[in-house]
Write a protein that holds these residues in place. Sequence first.
Motif: not given
Length: 426
Positions: A361-373
């Motif tokens: 999962l390649v994510h932007d730096r501004d994605v909240p940790v909760a969303e990534l989790a």
Amino acid sequence: MPPVNPPRGMRDFLPADKARRERVLATIRARYRAHGFDEIETPVLEEYARLHAGIGGDNEKLAYNVLRRGLSADAIRAAADDPAALTDLGLRYDLTVPLARFYATHRAQLPTVFRAIQIAPVWRAERPQKGRYRQFLQCDIDIIGDATARGEAELAIATLDTIDALGLTGGGIRINDRRLLEWMLGHFGFAADEQPGVLITIDKLDKTGPDGVTAELRERGTTAAAVDAFEAFLHRPSTGAHHPFGERQIRTALPDGAPDEVVAHLVEIGAAVAAAQGPSGDVPLEYDPFLVRGMGYYTGTIFELSHPSVSYSLGGGGRYDGMIGRFLGQDVPAVGFSIGFERIVDLVAADQDAAADAVVLVHDRDVPVAELAAHKARLVASGARVRLETRTKNLKALLERAAADGYTSFATVAAGQDGAERKPLA
């Protein structure tokens, strides 16, 4: 500052290497268990006296010993010439000695015929060189309590099945019996006290050839008439005819008069392996009258695993009926086979990770940790292997590294995004 490299003869493994090793180990464990073997674990340390009891052959000289705790400088100086006074423990140099001790300890809790798996690291103070390490993994199967040919047959069948499962088809086993070796040396006229040294020289036959072996025997001052008889046997006329494994192949390779009961034991092993192979053709066994294997504790059948892709053996073993008696005071039949894991892992095809569903999962730096989790948890729950990576300018390099680590797909994630489209890492 101390060096950052591992000690000589020992290695670090990067994630991709470690994953590959574990895939190979998983296959080995699965096939061994399918053949009725049960895995055990023993300590990496054993008592010094046990490791140096004269049953480990030359490996005893390569043992790493542990200094006794609490020794004063004066005590160390006083015992400088006595390793037994300085050390009380040592790192195991093989898995056979610990197994013998394990069986002696737990015999009452084990079945009459015990089939053991041991897969673990061992340590030897070798001189490091290509393919020879000071720490390496051994994969052993042993059968304790069975004196019949069934023991050797089960080991051979399980080993051949395992290398087939690893994709190394076409492997075979060279087989001999230490009793036939001893009989043959006596037949030629070598004295009993000469035979251990003669075996060491004969073991070089594939490297130095018949002339080199007989020359070395003469240099050693070995009984001249015996060397003459041995040399004549090595140069005897041969028809070059191929015989499948069986009594004819064995007797053709030996002087006349070989012990019937030992030959019959080998023939019975071959018949069992043939039955397990089914109607597939020749039995993948070859009788080698000069196969020695250097371990002094072998008392009967000995074997080595071969493969046409390499000139060296990929494992070996044999029967060691006398070893466990050192701990119990009575002999217990035992036979074992060890796969040379460090050699085999380099031959196994480097396929992709067995867990085909592996996503980055390649994510932007501004994605909240909760969303990534949350994204990660959903994928993990579906059975995927998931790694989070922050997007970099060089996305190609990031994805190439992930592919090298066994990942098969990727998806990009932005803040507030409900889902992510996955694409193959190809």
